[in-house]
Design an enzyme around this catalytic site. Structure first.
Site, PDB file in Angstrom:
ATOM      1  N   ASN A 145      39.904  36.145  28.110  1.00 26.63           N
ATOM      2  CA  ASN A 145      39.729  35.153  29.174  1.00 26.63           C
ATOM      3  C   ASN A 145      40.480  35.568  30.428  1.00 26.63           C
ATOM      4  O   ASN A 145      40.041  35.305  31.547  1.00 26.63           O
ATOM      5  CB  ASN A 145      40.210  33.782  28.704  1.00 26.63           C
ATOM      6  CG  ASN A 145      39.293  33.181  27.656  1.00 26.63           C
ATOM      7  OD1 ASN A 145      38.150  33.600  27.505  1.00 26.63           O
ATOM      8  ND2 ASN A 145      39.795  32.202  26.929  1.00 26.63           N
ATOM      9  N   SER A 146      41.629  36.197  30.240  1.00 20.82           N
ATOM     10  CA  SER A 146      42.404  36.647  31.393  1.00 20.82           C
ATOM     11  C   SER A 146      41.601  37.630  32.237  1.00 20.82           C
ATOM     12  O   SER A 146      41.585  37.546  33.469  1.00 20.82           O
ATOM     13  CB  SER A 146      43.697  37.333  30.934  1.00 20.82           C
ATOM     14  OG  SER A 146      44.514  36.467  30.207  1.00 20.82           O
ATOM     15  N   ALA A 156      39.057  35.914  34.390  1.00 20.58           N
ATOM     16  CA  ALA A 156      39.531  34.811  35.233  1.00 20.58           C
ATOM     17  C   ALA A 156      39.116  35.002  36.684  1.00 20.58           C
ATOM     18  O   ALA A 156      39.497  35.974  37.331  1.00 20.58           O
ATOM     19  CB  ALA A 156      41.050  34.686  35.127  1.00 20.58           C
ATOM     20  N   GLN A 157      38.325  34.060  37.200  1.00 17.40           N
ATOM     21  CA  GLN A 157      37.880  34.115  38.589  1.00 17.40           C
ATOM     22  C   GLN A 157      38.907  33.485  39.528  1.00 17.40           C
ATOM     23  O   GLN A 157      39.033  33.878  40.685  1.00 17.40           O
ATOM     24  CB  GLN A 157      36.544  33.380  38.752  1.00 17.40           C
ATOM     25  CG  GLN A 157      35.380  34.010  38.051  1.00 17.40           C
ATOM     26  CD  GLN A 157      34.112  33.195  38.221  1.00 17.40           C
ATOM     27  OE1 GLN A 157      34.099  32.154  38.872  1.00 17.40           O
ATOM     28  NE2 GLN A 157      33.020  33.668  37.629  1.00 17.40           N
ATOM     29  N   GLU A 177      43.069  24.963  45.318  1.00 17.30           N
ATOM     30  CA  GLU A 177      42.148  24.558  44.260  1.00 17.30           C
ATOM     31  C   GLU A 177      42.475  23.146  43.798  1.00 17.30           C
ATOM     32  O   GLU A 177      43.422  22.517  44.287  1.00 17.30           O
ATOM     33  CB  GLU A 177      42.207  25.569  43.100  1.00 17.30           C
ATOM     34  CG  GLU A 177      41.752  26.967  43.513  1.00 17.30           C
ATOM     35  CD  GLU A 177      41.869  27.999  42.409  1.00 17.30           C
ATOM     36  OE1 GLU A 177      42.127  27.602  41.248  1.00 17.30           O
ATOM     37  OE2 GLU A 177      41.724  29.196  42.690  1.00 17.30           O
ATOM     38  N   HIS A 184      35.803  22.744  32.197  1.00 15.30           N
ATOM     39  CA  HIS A 184      35.699  23.115  33.599  1.00 15.30           C
ATOM     40  C   HIS A 184      34.483  22.416  34.192  1.00 15.30           C
ATOM     41  O   HIS A 184      33.405  22.412  33.597  1.00 15.30           O
ATOM     42  CB  HIS A 184      35.571  24.628  33.752  1.00 15.30           C
ATOM     43  CG  HIS A 184      35.866  25.100  35.137  1.00 15.30           C
ATOM     44  ND1 HIS A 184      34.998  24.923  36.187  1.00 15.30           N
ATOM     45  CD2 HIS A 184      36.947  25.740  35.654  1.00 15.30           C
ATOM     46  CE1 HIS A 184      35.528  25.420  37.294  1.00 15.30           C
ATOM     47  NE2 HIS A 184      36.708  25.933  36.986  1.00 15.30           N
ATOM     48  N   ARG A 239      40.685  18.585  37.104  1.00  9.90           N
ATOM     49  CA  ARG A 239      39.463  18.996  36.423  1.00  9.90           C
ATOM     50  C   ARG A 239      38.904  17.963  35.459  1.00  9.90           C
ATOM     51  O   ARG A 239      37.689  17.816  35.327  1.00  9.90           O
ATOM     52  CB  ARG A 239      39.713  20.317  35.683  1.00  9.90           C
ATOM     53  CG  ARG A 239      39.855  21.498  36.608  1.00  9.90           C
ATOM     54  CD  ARG A 239      40.221  22.755  35.869  1.00  9.90           C
ATOM     55  NE  ARG A 239      40.226  23.906  36.779  1.00  9.90           N
ATOM     56  CZ  ARG A 239      40.645  25.102  36.444  1.00  9.90           C
ATOM     57  NH1 ARG A 239      41.085  25.334  35.220  1.00  9.90           N
ATOM     58  NH2 ARG A 239      40.616  26.085  37.318  1.00  9.90           N
ATOM     59  N   HIS A 247      36.657  25.039  28.534  1.00  4.00           N
ATOM     60  CA  HIS A 247      37.310  26.053  29.341  1.00  4.00           C
ATOM     61  C   HIS A 247      38.692  26.470  28.853  1.00  4.00           C
ATOM     62  O   HIS A 247      38.968  27.647  28.686  1.00  4.00           O
ATOM     63  CB  HIS A 247      37.415  25.543  30.779  1.00  4.00           C
ATOM     64  CG  HIS A 247      38.013  26.509  31.745  1.00  4.00           C
ATOM     65  ND1 HIS A 247      37.514  27.786  31.947  1.00  4.00           N
ATOM     66  CD2 HIS A 247      39.076  26.396  32.592  1.00  4.00           C
ATOM     67  CE1 HIS A 247      38.231  28.410  32.868  1.00  4.00           C
ATOM     68  NE2 HIS A 247      39.189  27.605  33.268  1.00  4.00           N
ATOM     69  N   GLU A 288      47.642  31.135  26.240  1.00  6.59           N
ATOM     70  CA  GLU A 288      46.856  30.001  25.747  1.00  6.59           C
ATOM     71  C   GLU A 288      47.016  29.775  24.254  1.00  6.59           C
ATOM     72  O   GLU A 288      46.665  28.706  23.749  1.00  6.59           O
ATOM     73  CB  GLU A 288      45.379  30.227  26.096  1.00  6.59           C
ATOM     74  CG  GLU A 288      44.549  28.967  26.067  1.00  6.59           C
ATOM     75  CD  GLU A 288      43.124  29.185  26.552  1.00  6.59           C
ATOM     76  OE1 GLU A 288      42.307  28.256  26.413  1.00  6.59           O
ATOM     77  OE2 GLU A 288      42.818  30.284  27.075  1.00  6.59           O
ATOM     78  N   ARG A 336      45.305  20.977  32.384  1.00  7.87           N
ATOM     79  CA  ARG A 336      45.930  22.051  33.147  1.00  7.87           C
ATOM     80  C   ARG A 336      45.585  22.006  34.626  1.00  7.87           C
ATOM     81  O   ARG A 336      44.431  21.814  35.000  1.00  7.87           O
ATOM     82  CB  ARG A 336      45.519  23.414  32.581  1.00  7.87           C
ATOM     83  CG  ARG A 336      46.053  24.588  33.405  1.00  7.87           C
ATOM     84  CD  ARG A 336      45.807  25.908  32.740  1.00  7.87           C
ATOM     85  NE  ARG A 336      44.413  26.274  32.622  1.00  7.87           N
ATOM     86  CZ  ARG A 336      43.671  26.792  33.610  1.00  7.87           C
ATOM     87  NH1 ARG A 336      44.207  26.960  34.808  1.00  7.87           N
ATOM     88  NH2 ARG A 336      42.416  27.118  33.398  1.00  7.87           N
ATOM     89  N   SER A 393      47.304  28.938  34.551  1.00  5.57           N
ATOM     90  CA  SER A 393      47.220  29.637  33.267  1.00  5.57           C
ATOM     91  C   SER A 393      47.720  31.070  33.367  1.00  5.57           C
ATOM     92  O   SER A 393      48.490  31.529  32.511  1.00  5.57           O
ATOM     93  CB  SER A 393      45.786  29.613  32.733  1.00  5.57           C
ATOM     94  OG  SER A 393      44.891  30.186  33.669  1.00  5.57           O
TER      95      SER A 393
END
Length: 522
Positions: free
Chosen positions: A42-43, A46-47, A114, A228, A274, A331, A355, A366, A371
């Site tokens: 996932n890292s 990550a976007q 964000e 998400h 979120r 997510h 995580e 979160r 993260s």
């Protein structure tokens, strides 16, 4: 059966596992194991960016307050303070490693905003490629200095005498290896891959939670699963995540009738936490409305978000129209193996970072871009604790690994995902959770052993973790953050929120005093 010895065994090659190895590589013999490749995490995908209060007009207390408010005041305050106070130091460390953070024309770091943040404090690298840039930098630094084993599946942890002594693994060809280690670090991610629509890498099957549980580690907060708000979703299929940074650059959520989805829902509207945005979109979809992310006001979208642009092309979504069809998807897992501020679980010799852990810094939901920050902050701290601990020479183990075969047919992965999505998704009911618990209990009667195939090991982990999540969701009798039940009102707004703020009044006053002393306020 092969037996290998190492000072430190790291399970997982995301940012947390790699950062731990980076901190230890000059002092310990480190072995890293991943069931796929370092790009399957996932890292890496990550976007979003990495958040930290790095500017003079920002302060760790501001980041702290945003974090616990997004977390519905379920955060562990001491560890959350560690996260945001030590964040800038780790950002500086990444810069010294030559992580290519995006910069303005004058050379200063470009900062984005964000959901849930009241300040622009998000650093990005390569636009929406932050994760891959950081992970690749770390991987290149440790390659050649540590042992990296790819495409090797952890079967189970080995616990003897109340201490984690290592783990055994299996290759697809059936070869089994036992690793004996002085310290074992779980860093193989969360459990969002247990859902039909999710943002996670295909390799994420809840392994860390299942491994920690079978080792006897204390787990907590598994019911808090973040969805998400904006997965690119069209023709009944998900095509990946649409970063929250897009809304941070001015994109807004609209229905197919042109109505603003978040108007009047929250003071931050499209940049609300979120859990709130995801539930609101979910409600719109249930009313028969389609939901789009209007990106027409985002300048240089294709240059700023190259990964999302490719996803849109793959999904045959025309960006000329400026609207991307979206829906929520699983997510991030807020819960996991409970750790202290040094990454130690309740099982001696076993650590958890990223995580895979439950540090409590995310609370019930979160905050965006925290993260990656958690991954580097607490991995560094876990490494420091390992270096500070008396050297424990790996010794042989006495228990024999049994080899059996399953006594019944295991369900397919998609069936598990369907149950999780239906009964433990964005909206949960007591009846649905009872149904899910019953289903998992009928299938969850077999622990992994060396007779299992790698596929069977993954399915068993999914069953174990799924059962733990739905049971935790049934036990928590409230709606908070990422855990929403139809039979309880939301507890993160209105009068309840005011009471929580008042209860922490002394802490807030101390935080404000620290900001004043630091010259943040006049």
């Amino acid at each position: 059966m092969n037996v290998q010895f190492t000072d430190v065994l790291v399970i997982g090659t995301g940012i947390a596992g790699l950062m731990t190895a980076e901190c230890l590589r000059s002092h310990k013999n480190v072995t890293i194991i991943t069931k796929s490749s370092f790009q399957n995490s996932n890292s890496y995908h990550a976007q979003g960016g990495i958040a930290a209060a790095t500017q003079p007009d920002d302060h760790w207390t501001e980041h702290f307050l945003d974090t616990i408010k997004a977390g519905s005041f379920h955060n562990e305050e001491v560890l959350t303070e560690i996260l945001v106070k030590e964040g800038p130091e780790l950002i500086s460390r990444l810069e010294k490693m030559n992580v290519p953070f995006d910069r303005n024309p004058d050379g200063t770091v470009s900062l984005g905003r964000e959901g849930g943040h009241r300040k622009s404090r998000i650093l990005h690298a390569g636009g929406d490629r932050t994760g891959s840039r950081i992970v690749t930098t770390l991987y290149n630094r440790i390659a050649g200095h540590v042992t990296i084993k790819e495409n090797e599946m952890i079967g189970d942890l080995i616990v003897e005498g109340g201490r984690c002594r290592g783990a055994w693994t299996k290759l697809k060809n059936g070869e089994v290896t036992v690793y004996i280690a002085g310290a074992v670090i779980l860093a193989s991610g969360g459990a969002a891959g247990l859902y039909s629509v999710h943002s996670n890498d295909i390799s994420i099957t809840g392994d860390s939670i299942a491994l920690a549980y079978r080792a006897g580690a204390l787990l907590s907060d598994l019911e808090f699963l973040q969805f998400h708000p904006t997965m690119l979703f069209t023709h009944g299929k998900s095509f990946g995540l649409v970063s929250e940074a897009v809304r941070g650059e001015g994109a807004v959520l609209l229905t197919d009738q042109g109505d603003r989805v978040m108007k009047g829902i929250h003071e931050l509207e499209d940049l609300a936490p979120r859990d709130i945005v995801a539930r609101t979109i979910h409600q719109s979809l249930n009313r028969g409305r389609k939901v789009f992310l209007d990106v027409s006001n985002v300048k240089n979208f294709t240059k700023r978000f190259p990964t999302i642009t490719k996803q849109c092309k793959r999904a045959q979504v025309s960006l000329e129209e400026g609207r991307i069809p979206v829906a929520p998807g699983a997510h991030f897992t807020m819960g996991g193996a409970v750790t202290n501020e040094w990454g130690q679980t309740t099982v001696p010799g076993l650590y958890a970072v990223g995580e895979a852990s439950r540090t409590g810094v995310h609370g019930a939901n979160r905050l965006a871009s925290n993260s990656l920050l958690e991954g580097v902050v607490f991995s560094k701290r876990a490494a420091l604790k390992i270096l500070d601990e008396p050297g424990t020479s790996p010794a042989s183990i006495s228990n024999d690994l049994e080899k059996t075969r399953p006594g019944r047919t295991l369900p397919e992965k998609e069936e598990i995902k369907e149950k999780m999505t239906r009964y433990a998704g964005i909206v949960r009911s007591p009846h649905g959770l009872r149904e899910a618990i019953g289903w998992f209990e009928r299938h969850n009667h077999w622990n992994p052993d060396v007779g299992c195939t790698t596929h069977e090991l993954e399915v068993l982990n999914m069953l174990q973790t799924g059962h733990l999540i739905v049971t935790s969701a049934y036990i928590r009798k409230e709606s908070r953050g990422g855990h929403y039940r139809t039979d309880f009102p939301v507890r993160n707004d209105g009068e309840w929120l005011k009471k929580q703020v008042y209860r922490r009044k002394d802490y807030y006053e101390q935080a404000e005093a620290k900001k004043t002393a630091a010259g943040i306020f006049a």
